[in-house]
Design an enzyme around this catalytic site. Structure first.
Site, PDB file in Angstrom:
ATOM      1  CG  ASP A  63      -1.892   1.157   1.249  1.00 58.26           C
ATOM      2  OD1 ASP A  63      -1.586   2.214   0.645  1.00 58.26           O
ATOM      3  OD2 ASP A  63      -2.961   1.014   1.867  1.00 58.26           O
ATOM      4  CG  ASN A  90       0.100   1.835 -12.660  1.00 60.43           C
ATOM      5  OD1 ASN A  90      -0.249   2.355 -13.707  1.00 60.43           O
ATOM      6  ND2 ASN A  90      -0.745   1.090 -11.933  1.00 60.43           N
ATOM      7  CE1 TYR A 171      -5.503  10.986 -11.855  1.00 56.15           C
ATOM      8  CE2 TYR A 171      -5.540  12.491 -13.727  1.00 56.15           C
ATOM      9  CZ  TYR A 171      -5.252  11.246 -13.193  1.00 56.15           C
ATOM     10  OH  TYR A 171      -4.707  10.263 -14.004  1.00 56.15           O
ATOM     11  CE  LYS A 175      -1.716  10.776 -12.101  1.00 53.87           C
ATOM     12  NZ  LYS A 175      -1.008   9.529 -11.758  1.00 53.87           N
ATOM     13  CB  THR A 206      -8.598   1.525 -16.613  1.00 57.55           C
ATOM     14  OG1 THR A 206      -8.637   2.925 -16.298  1.00 57.55           O
ATOM     15  CG2 THR A 206      -7.422   1.221 -17.519  1.00 57.55           C
TER      16      THR A 206
END
Ligand code: NAP
Length: 248
Positions: A63, A90, A171, A175, A206
């Site tokens: 984790d 990832n 988000y 990044k 996904t």
């Protein structure tokens, strides 16, 4: 490329989605793959399926947001393999809903997003760095996103210059910060054999996108796999998608 063989690769968040496919493709290329995730049952099931195809894959509980889990994983990899050649960061989350203005996304989502998409990556990378330094050709791949590109976000001619792509501020910023980590760590390691790069997988079908996207997971994994396998003459501190350099 390294004479140490087989090369050992660790993929975070590899029990499903792009991470699972990166694990599969690297194993097909002959690497020994440590398929990691926070749910041991899920990683064991995924690793068992790949092993049944004859691939060299081991499950590893990790984790990325828990220091005890990270430290236990480092100890296991050190005890069993003694080094790490490839680390693919990832694991990532996108918990914001589309449709809100940037100022309307709640702060707890910012904190949760940064915990996984930035702090988890930094902690995992720093913890494994001593093992990566033992590799003759260490490779660190940070799975970023085009949404981390300030150049694209601020360009009125870009397709990101729309309300939809402005509704994921945490988000996107996570990044962007991850890309900054790539540049800073790449600088620190510039005189070593270790290369550190950010990749954009592409808009991939996904769970993160509820199955929507332009690419199949095999294509979405391809850039990470390519950057995990770059030679000694390959780039470091770069930000790429399928061989194309992206604007920071
Ligand atoms: P996904 O299908 O939602 O899978 C995410 C993976 O990350 C899962 O295995 C998940 O594990 C794992 N994860 C989340 N938090 C974790 C933690 N704390 N520790 C360990 N594992 C954790 O996402 P995806 O589409 O494959 O995305 C993979 C990466 O590509 C992410 O970094 C994402 O931001 C990036 N990306 C994706 C796209 C796209 O279009 N799909 C585009 C650009 C960038 P659980 O199963 O336990 O939840």
């Amino acid at each position: 490329m390294s004479k140490q063989s087989p090369r050992v690769a660790l993929i975070t968040g590899a029990n499903r989605g792009i991470g699972l496919e990166i694990a599969r493709q690297l194993a097909v290329k002959g690497l020994r793959v440590l398929l990691s995730g926070r749910d041991l049952d899920a990683v064991t099931e995924a690793a068992t399926a790949l092993r049944s195809s004859g691939l060299d894959v081991e499950p590893l509980e990790l984790d990325t947001t828990r220091a005890d889990s990270v430290n236990a994983a480092v100890k296991t990899v050190d005890d069993v393999h003694g080094r790490l050649d490839v680390l693919v960061n990832n694991a990532g989350i996108r918990i914001e809903a589309y449709g809100r203005n940037p100022s309307e996304q709640p702060l707890h989502q910012w904190r949760e997003t940064f915990e996984t998409n930035l702090f988890g990556v930094v902690e995992v990378t720093n913890a494994f760095l001593p093992l990566i330094r033992r590799s003759e050709a260490g490779r660190i791949v940070n799975v970023s996103s085009l949404l981390g590109s300030l150049g694209m976000h601020s360009n009125p001619k870009s397709y990101l210059y729309t309300p939809t792509f402005k509704s994921l501020p945490a988000y996107s910023a996570s990044k962007t910060a991850l890309n900054s980590w790539t540049v800073h760590l790449g600088y620190e390691l510039r005189d070593t054999p270790i290369k550190v790069n950010s990749v954009h997988p592409g808009y991939t079908r996904t769970d993160m996108n509820e199955g929507a996207g332009d690419l199949e997971v095999a294509e979405g994994a391809a850039t990470s796999v390519a950057m995990a396998l770059i030679g000694d003459d390959g780039p470091t501190s770069s930000y790429v998608h399928m061989g194309e350099v992206l604007p920071w």
